[in-house]
Design a protein around this motif. Structure first.
Motif, PDB file in Angstrom:
ATOM      1  N   UNK A   1       0.842  -1.197   0.000  1.00  0.00           N
ATOM      2  CA  UNK A   1       0.000   0.000   0.000  1.00  0.00           C
ATOM      3  C   UNK A   1       0.881   1.253   0.000  1.00  0.00           C
ATOM      4  N   UNK A   2       0.499   2.221  -0.818  1.00  0.00           N
ATOM      5  CA  UNK A   2       1.209   3.494  -0.863  1.00  0.00           C
ATOM      6  C   UNK A   2       2.499   3.459  -1.663  1.00  0.00           C
ATOM      7  N   UNK A   3       2.829   2.331  -2.273  1.00  0.00           N
ATOM      8  CA  UNK A   3       4.065   2.227  -3.060  1.00  0.00           C
ATOM      9  C   UNK A   3       3.735   1.798  -4.493  1.00  0.00           C
ATOM     10  N   UNK A   4       4.707   1.955  -5.367  1.00  0.00           N
ATOM     11  CA  UNK A   4       4.536   1.503  -6.741  1.00  0.00           C
ATOM     12  C   UNK A   4       4.342  -0.013  -6.728  1.00  0.00           C
ATOM     13  N   UNK A   5       3.332  -0.517  -7.437  1.00  0.00           N
ATOM     14  CA  UNK A   5       3.097  -1.969  -7.429  1.00  0.00           C
ATOM     15  C   UNK A   5       4.306  -2.759  -7.938  1.00  0.00           C
ATOM     16  N   UNK A   6       4.496  -3.953  -7.389  1.00  0.00           N
ATOM     17  CA  UNK A   6       5.570  -4.842  -7.824  1.00  0.00           C
ATOM     18  C   UNK A   6       5.166  -5.483  -9.153  1.00  0.00           C
ATOM     19  N   UNK A   7       3.902  -5.869  -9.253  1.00  0.00           N
ATOM     20  CA  UNK A   7       3.319  -6.395 -10.495  1.00  0.00           C
ATOM     21  C   UNK A   7       2.062  -5.587 -10.773  1.00  0.00           C
ATOM     22  N   UNK A   8       1.914  -5.123 -12.007  1.00  0.00           N
ATOM     23  CA  UNK A   8       0.713  -4.390 -12.391  1.00  0.00           C
ATOM     24  C   UNK A   8       0.594  -4.464 -13.902  1.00  0.00           C
ATOM     25  N   UNK A   9      -0.258  -5.365 -14.379  1.00  0.00           N
ATOM     26  CA  UNK A   9      -0.364  -5.480 -15.821  1.00  0.00           C
ATOM     27  C   UNK A   9      -1.455  -6.417 -16.277  1.00  0.00           C
ATOM     28  N   UNK A  10      -1.520  -6.561 -17.593  1.00  0.00           N
ATOM     29  CA  UNK A  10      -2.502  -7.419 -18.245  1.00  0.00           C
ATOM     30  C   UNK A  10      -1.947  -8.841 -18.266  1.00  0.00           C
ATOM     31  N   UNK A  11      -2.771  -9.794 -17.825  1.00  0.00           N
ATOM     32  CA  UNK A  11      -2.360 -11.193 -17.833  1.00  0.00           C
ATOM     33  C   UNK A  11      -2.234 -11.712 -19.263  1.00  0.00           C
ATOM     34  N   UNK A  12      -1.333 -12.671 -19.463  1.00  0.00           N
ATOM     35  CA  UNK A  12      -1.113 -13.259 -20.784  1.00  0.00           C
ATOM     36  C   UNK A  12      -2.405 -13.854 -21.337  1.00  0.00           C
ATOM     37  N   UNK A  13      -3.167 -14.534 -20.473  1.00  0.00           N
ATOM     38  CA  UNK A  13      -4.464 -15.118 -20.855  1.00  0.00           C
ATOM     39  C   UNK A  13      -5.437 -14.884 -19.700  1.00  0.00           C
ATOM     40  N   UNK A  14      -6.721 -15.079 -19.959  1.00  0.00           N
ATOM     41  CA  UNK A  14      -7.748 -14.916 -18.932  1.00  0.00           C
ATOM     42  C   UNK A  14      -7.625 -15.997 -17.863  1.00  0.00           C
ATOM     43  N   UNK A  15      -8.112 -15.650 -16.667  1.00  0.00           N
ATOM     44  CA  UNK A  15      -8.141 -16.603 -15.554  1.00  0.00           C
ATOM     45  C   UNK A  15      -9.554 -16.700 -14.991  1.00  0.00           C
ATOM     46  N   UNK A  16      -9.764 -17.713 -14.167  1.00  0.00           N
ATOM     47  CA  UNK A  16     -11.026 -17.867 -13.433  1.00  0.00           C
ATOM     48  C   UNK A  16     -10.810 -17.181 -12.075  1.00  0.00           C
ATOM     49  N   UNK A  17     -11.375 -16.005 -11.925  1.00  0.00           N
ATOM     50  CA  UNK A  17     -11.161 -15.202 -10.718  1.00  0.00           C
ATOM     51  C   UNK A  17     -11.624 -15.942  -9.457  1.00  0.00           C
TER      52      UNK A  17
ATOM     53  N   UNK B   1       4.395 -13.340  -1.007  1.00  0.00           N
ATOM     54  CA  UNK B   1       3.013 -13.431  -1.457  1.00  0.00           C
ATOM     55  C   UNK B   1       2.961 -14.528  -2.525  1.00  0.00           C
ATOM     56  N   UNK B   2       2.132 -15.532  -2.284  1.00  0.00           N
ATOM     57  CA  UNK B   2       1.965 -16.625  -3.240  1.00  0.00           C
ATOM     58  C   UNK B   2       0.585 -16.518  -3.865  1.00  0.00           C
ATOM     59  N   UNK B   3       0.570 -16.460  -5.191  1.00  0.00           N
ATOM     60  CA  UNK B   3      -0.669 -16.257  -5.932  1.00  0.00           C
ATOM     61  C   UNK B   3      -0.927 -17.482  -6.789  1.00  0.00           C
ATOM     62  N   UNK B   4      -2.138 -18.005  -6.693  1.00  0.00           N
ATOM     63  CA  UNK B   4      -2.566 -19.144  -7.514  1.00  0.00           C
ATOM     64  C   UNK B   4      -3.588 -18.614  -8.511  1.00  0.00           C
ATOM     65  N   UNK B   5      -3.247 -18.689  -9.802  1.00  0.00           N
ATOM     66  CA  UNK B   5      -4.154 -18.245 -10.857  1.00  0.00           C
ATOM     67  C   UNK B   5      -4.664 -19.465 -11.614  1.00  0.00           C
ATOM     68  N   UNK B   6      -5.957 -19.662 -11.611  1.00  0.00           N
ATOM     69  CA  UNK B   6      -6.559 -20.784 -12.324  1.00  0.00           C
ATOM     70  C   UNK B   6      -6.794 -20.344 -13.770  1.00  0.00           C
ATOM     71  N   UNK B   7      -6.167 -21.037 -14.722  1.00  0.00           N
ATOM     72  CA  UNK B   7      -6.302 -20.672 -16.128  1.00  0.00           C
ATOM     73  C   UNK B   7      -7.754 -20.857 -16.586  1.00  0.00           C
ATOM     74  N   UNK B   8      -8.240 -19.909 -17.383  1.00  0.00           N
ATOM     75  CA  UNK B   8      -9.594 -20.018 -17.930  1.00  0.00           C
ATOM     76  C   UNK B   8      -9.665 -21.189 -18.894  1.00  0.00           C
ATOM     77  N   UNK B   9      -8.645 -21.312 -19.735  1.00  0.00           N
ATOM     78  CA  UNK B   9      -8.516 -22.469 -20.627  1.00  0.00           C
ATOM     79  C   UNK B   9      -7.329 -23.266 -20.110  1.00  0.00           C
ATOM     80  N   UNK B  10      -7.605 -24.384 -19.486  1.00  0.00           N
ATOM     81  CA  UNK B  10      -6.537 -25.183 -18.908  1.00  0.00           C
ATOM     82  C   UNK B  10      -5.905 -26.141 -19.888  1.00  0.00           C
TER      83      UNK B  10
END
Length: 192
Positions: free
Chosen positions: A73-89, A102-111
């Motif tokens: 919070x209050x700092x420039x984001x470490x990651x901030x961008x458009x994902x390569x492909x869509x995910x299931x939020x 920080x560990x992030x699990x992104x479920x691919x929309x097309x697996x």
């Protein structure tokens, strides 16, 4: 990068040197990213180091269908961008481990496809060189599992010079037909 035609015309030794150089460049580019990532066909795992002692209330983690934002919070984001492909939020999550990662699990929309990168514009990997983890038949849904088991059976049968499952079905159908029609002469019938 060479064209496929140029690559195909290389000798085995030239390809090995080219591949090694490409792998080294890819590893250096990936190591320079502010995060580490890996993937399976179904998901992408991203880990981001944050200062030790970070608490979840200090973080901004915004996971959307087409974008990802991670930072303090209050700092420039470490990651901030458009994902390569869509995910299931709804199937994607994040955790803060040991107040430093920080560990992030992104479920691919097309697996069913490999991602070249996590965020568009970031260095890409050569997905043709991705070696998937071995999967077990028990991981597959019933219909897919049945199809794979049939293919494996047919492959073993062919290798042993025996009839495939389709050949066996045809032979069984012919046998039933012959039993129902004993008056017909099948001595010259050919299977195939």
């Amino acid at each position: 990068m060479s064209t496929q035609k140029e690559y195909d015309s290389m000798t085995e030794e030239e390809r090995a040197v080219f591949d090694a150089a490409a792998r080294k460049k890819e590893e250096e580019e990936q190591a320079a990213l502010p995060y580490k990532w890996k993937q399976t066909l179904g998901d992408v795992s991203v880990s981001v180091e944050v200062p030790k002692g970070t608490r979840s209330k200090d973080l901004v983690v915004d996971i959307k269908k087409k974008s990802l934002k991670v930072g303090l919070k209050g700092q420039t984001p470490i990651i901030d961008g458009v994902l390569f492909k869509d995910i299931k939020v709804d199937d994607s999550t994040w955790t803060l481990d040991s107040q430093k990662e920080v560990n992030i699990h992104l479920e691919k929309y097309k697996g069913t496809e490999w991602w070249k990168c996590v965020i568009e514009g970031h260095p890409e990997i050569d997905t043709t060189k991705v070696v998937p983890e071995n999967s077990k038949l028990s991981d597959l849904d019933g219909e897919t599992r049945g199809m794979v088991e049939k293919m494996m059976f047919d492959q073993r049968q062919k290798a042993a010079g025996k009839p495939t499952s389709d050949d066996l079905k045809k032979a069984e159908a012919l046998k039933r037909f012959q039993a129902q029609h004993p008056e017909m002469d099948f001595s010259n019938a050919k299977m195939g």
